[in-house]
Motif scaffolding. Structure first.
Motif, PDB file in Angstrom:
ATOM      1  N   ALA A 160      21.694  13.305 -42.965  1.00 50.21           N
ATOM      2  CA  ALA A 160      20.255  13.366 -42.678  1.00 50.21           C
ATOM      3  C   ALA A 160      19.423  13.720 -43.905  1.00 50.21           C
ATOM      4  CB  ALA A 160      19.996  14.391 -41.582  1.00 50.21           C
ATOM      5  N   GLU A 161      20.034  14.391 -44.862  1.00 50.11           N
ATOM      6  CA  GLU A 161      19.294  14.949 -45.994  1.00 50.11           C
ATOM      7  C   GLU A 161      18.393  13.961 -46.740  1.00 50.11           C
ATOM      8  OE1 GLU A 161      20.228  17.577 -49.936  1.00 50.11           O
ATOM      9  OE2 GLU A 161      21.547  17.817 -48.202  1.00 50.11           O
ATOM     10  N   PRO A 162      18.851  12.770 -47.104  1.00 45.15           N
ATOM     11  CA  PRO A 162      17.982  11.881 -47.892  1.00 45.15           C
ATOM     12  C   PRO A 162      16.648  11.533 -47.216  1.00 45.15           C
ATOM     13  CG  PRO A 162      20.233  11.095 -47.967  1.00 45.15           C
ATOM     14  CD  PRO A 162      20.201  12.202 -46.956  1.00 45.15           C
ATOM     15  N   THR A 163      16.669  11.369 -45.905  1.00 43.14           N
ATOM     16  CA  THR A 163      15.425  10.982 -45.220  1.00 43.14           C
ATOM     17  C   THR A 163      14.704  12.153 -44.569  1.00 43.14           C
ATOM     18  OG1 THR A 163      16.644  10.425 -43.205  1.00 43.14           O
ATOM     19  CG2 THR A 163      16.223   8.630 -44.779  1.00 43.14           C
ATOM     20  N   GLN A 164      15.421  13.184 -44.192  1.00 45.22           N
ATOM     21  CA  GLN A 164      14.820  14.274 -43.428  1.00 45.22           C
ATOM     22  C   GLN A 164      14.423  15.496 -44.258  1.00 45.22           C
ATOM     23  OE1 GLN A 164      14.053  13.553 -40.254  1.00 45.22           O
ATOM     24  NE2 GLN A 164      14.964  11.586 -40.739  1.00 45.22           N
ATOM     25  N   LYS A 165      15.025  15.666 -45.417  1.00 43.49           N
ATOM     26  CA  LYS A 165      14.721  16.832 -46.254  1.00 43.49           C
ATOM     27  C   LYS A 165      13.234  16.904 -46.639  1.00 43.49           C
ATOM     28  CE  LYS A 165      16.213  19.279 -50.409  1.00 43.49           C
ATOM     29  NZ  LYS A 165      17.148  19.243 -51.556  1.00 43.49           N
ATOM     30  N   PRO A 166      12.591  15.785 -46.985  1.00 46.85           N
ATOM     31  CA  PRO A 166      11.158  15.872 -47.299  1.00 46.85           C
ATOM     32  C   PRO A 166      10.324  16.381 -46.116  1.00 46.85           C
ATOM     33  CG  PRO A 166      12.052  13.808 -48.121  1.00 46.85           C
ATOM     34  CD  PRO A 166      13.123  14.438 -47.271  1.00 46.85           C
ATOM     35  N   GLN A 167      10.726  16.020 -44.904  1.00 49.91           N
ATOM     36  CA  GLN A 167      10.011  16.511 -43.726  1.00 49.91           C
ATOM     37  C   GLN A 167      10.228  18.009 -43.534  1.00 49.91           C
ATOM     38  OE1 GLN A 167      10.217  13.985 -40.164  1.00 49.91           O
ATOM     39  NE2 GLN A 167      11.143  12.438 -41.488  1.00 49.91           N
ATOM     40  N   LEU A 168      11.428  18.469 -43.814  1.00 47.94           N
ATOM     41  CA  LEU A 168      11.718  19.902 -43.728  1.00 47.94           C
ATOM     42  C   LEU A 168      10.865  20.673 -44.731  1.00 47.94           C
ATOM     43  CD1 LEU A 168      13.329  22.327 -42.687  1.00 47.94           C
ATOM     44  CD2 LEU A 168      15.058  21.802 -44.435  1.00 47.94           C
ATOM     45  N   ILE A 169      10.811  20.183 -45.944  1.00 48.54           N
ATOM     46  CA  ILE A 169      10.007  20.839 -46.984  1.00 48.54           C
ATOM     47  C   ILE A 169       8.548  20.876 -46.572  1.00 48.54           C
ATOM     48  CG2 ILE A 169       9.184  20.609 -49.367  1.00 48.54           C
ATOM     49  CD1 ILE A 169      12.044  19.503 -50.009  1.00 48.54           C
ATOM     50  N   SER A 170       8.055  19.794 -46.012  1.00 46.36           N
ATOM     51  CA  SER A 170       6.668  19.729 -45.548  1.00 46.36           C
ATOM     52  C   SER A 170       6.408  20.757 -44.441  1.00 46.36           C
ATOM     53  CB  SER A 170       6.356  18.321 -45.048  1.00 46.36           C
ATOM     54  OG  SER A 170       5.051  18.243 -44.558  1.00 46.36           O
ATOM     55  N   SER A 171       7.330  20.905 -43.514  1.00 48.45           N
ATOM     56  CA  SER A 171       7.194  21.890 -42.439  1.00 48.45           C
ATOM     57  C   SER A 171       7.205  23.310 -42.977  1.00 48.45           C
ATOM     58  CB  SER A 171       8.322  21.733 -41.414  1.00 48.45           C
ATOM     59  OG  SER A 171       8.230  20.526 -40.745  1.00 48.45           O
ATOM     60  N   MET A 172       8.092  23.554 -43.937  1.00 51.64           N
ATOM     61  CA  MET A 172       8.158  24.888 -44.535  1.00 51.64           C
ATOM     62  C   MET A 172       6.883  25.202 -45.314  1.00 51.64           C
ATOM     63  SD  MET A 172      12.165  24.766 -45.668  1.00 51.64           S
ATOM     64  CE  MET A 172      12.304  26.420 -46.347  1.00 51.64           C
ATOM     65  N   GLN A 173       6.334  24.198 -46.006  1.00 54.14           N
ATOM     66  CA  GLN A 173       5.085  24.403 -46.733  1.00 54.14           C
ATOM     67  C   GLN A 173       3.937  24.677 -45.757  1.00 54.14           C
ATOM     68  OE1 GLN A 173       4.600  24.476 -50.286  1.00 54.14           O
ATOM     69  NE2 GLN A 173       2.808  25.492 -49.448  1.00 54.14           N
ATOM     70  N   ALA A 174       3.917  23.971 -44.628  1.00 55.53           N
ATOM     71  CA  ALA A 174       2.882  24.202 -43.620  1.00 55.53           C
ATOM     72  C   ALA A 174       2.974  25.631 -43.077  1.00 55.53           C
ATOM     73  CB  ALA A 174       3.013  23.188 -42.482  1.00 55.53           C
ATOM     74  N   TYR A 175       4.178  26.132 -42.898  1.00 58.41           N
ATOM     75  CA  TYR A 175       4.400  27.505 -42.449  1.00 58.41           C
ATOM     76  C   TYR A 175       3.742  28.486 -43.424  1.00 58.41           C
ATOM     77  CZ  TYR A 175       7.179  31.551 -40.785  1.00 58.41           C
ATOM     78  OH  TYR A 175       7.598  32.761 -40.281  1.00 58.41           O
ATOM     79  N   VAL A 176       3.962  28.245 -44.712  1.00 58.95           N
ATOM     80  CA  VAL A 176       3.371  29.098 -45.751  1.00 58.95           C
ATOM     81  C   VAL A 176       1.854  28.945 -45.758  1.00 58.95           C
ATOM     82  CG1 VAL A 176       3.240  29.506 -48.244  1.00 58.95           C
ATOM     83  CG2 VAL A 176       5.460  29.075 -47.164  1.00 58.95           C
ATOM     84  N   ASN A 177       1.369  27.696 -45.703  1.00 60.08           N
ATOM     85  CA  ASN A 177      -0.075  27.442 -45.754  1.00 60.08           C
ATOM     86  C   ASN A 177      -0.818  28.065 -44.580  1.00 60.08           C
ATOM     87  OD1 ASN A 177       0.469  25.967 -48.029  1.00 60.08           O
ATOM     88  ND2 ASN A 177       0.139  23.969 -47.077  1.00 60.08           N
ATOM     89  N   GLN A 178      -0.161  28.181 -43.443  1.00 62.48           N
ATOM     90  CA  GLN A 178      -0.766  28.791 -42.253  1.00 62.48           C
ATOM     91  C   GLN A 178      -0.808  30.311 -42.349  1.00 62.48           C
ATOM     92  OE1 GLN A 178       1.738  27.252 -39.139  1.00 62.48           O
ATOM     93  NE2 GLN A 178       0.950  25.173 -39.376  1.00 62.48           N
ATOM     94  N   GLY A 179      -0.243  30.860 -43.418  1.00 61.06           N
ATOM     95  CA  GLY A 179      -0.261  32.300 -43.617  1.00 61.06           C
ATOM     96  C   GLY A 179       0.809  33.031 -42.837  1.00 61.06           C
ATOM     97  N   ARG A 180       1.801  32.307 -42.358  1.00 61.64           N
ATOM     98  CA  ARG A 180       2.847  32.928 -41.556  1.00 61.64           C
ATOM     99  C   ARG A 180       3.881  33.657 -42.409  1.00 61.64           C
ATOM    100  NH1 ARG A 180       4.727  28.307 -37.561  1.00 61.64           N
ATOM    101  NH2 ARG A 180       5.918  30.026 -36.647  1.00 61.64           N
TER     102      ARG A 180
END
Length: 120
Positions: free
Chosen positions: A95-115
């Motif tokens: 899954a890593e080649p296609t799904q890792k960018p989505q994971l990174i995006s979700s983690m960045q959104a978590y940070v951006n939301q101040g969580r």
């Protein structure tokens, strides 16, 4: 209009920030839950027990059915009709080649939301 900004000093304790990030259980549990969702289409499935029987803790996803290790390593790997088309051994790596960018995006959104609390 010109704007000039002079910064005399910046006092950032990079090690302290790194340690806070690495030890934030909420952040890493969120990341594990997200990663499980993203790689789920790669988990072999007959009835869904393998993909649904998991223990998720910070930085760790453990498939807890007795045959999970065999399926993951491909040593007892039989596919059935109805399997997800992308199912494979070592499903997280597949899954890593296609799904890792989505994971990174979700983690960045978590940070951006101040969580992720980086201040004291």
């Amino acid at each position: 209009m010109n704007i000039r900004l002079e910064i005399e000093s910046v006092n950032i304790n990079a090690k302290q920030l790194h340690d806070r990030i690495m030890n934030d259980a909420g952040f890493w549990t969120f990341a594990a839950v997200e990663w499980h969702k993203l790689y789920e289409p790669y988990v072999p499935m007959r009835e869904g027990v393998l993909k649904d029987t998991v223990s998720i803790t910070p930085k760790q996803i453990e498939h807890t059915v007795p045959y999970a290790n065999y399926q993951y390593n491909g040593t007892s790997f039989r596919f059935y009709r109805g399997q997800p088309p992308r199912a494979s051994a070592q499903w997280d790596k597949a899954a890593e080649p296609t799904q890792k960018p989505q994971l990174i995006s979700s983690m960045q959104a978590y940070v951006n939301q101040g969580r992720l609390k980086l201040n004291g």
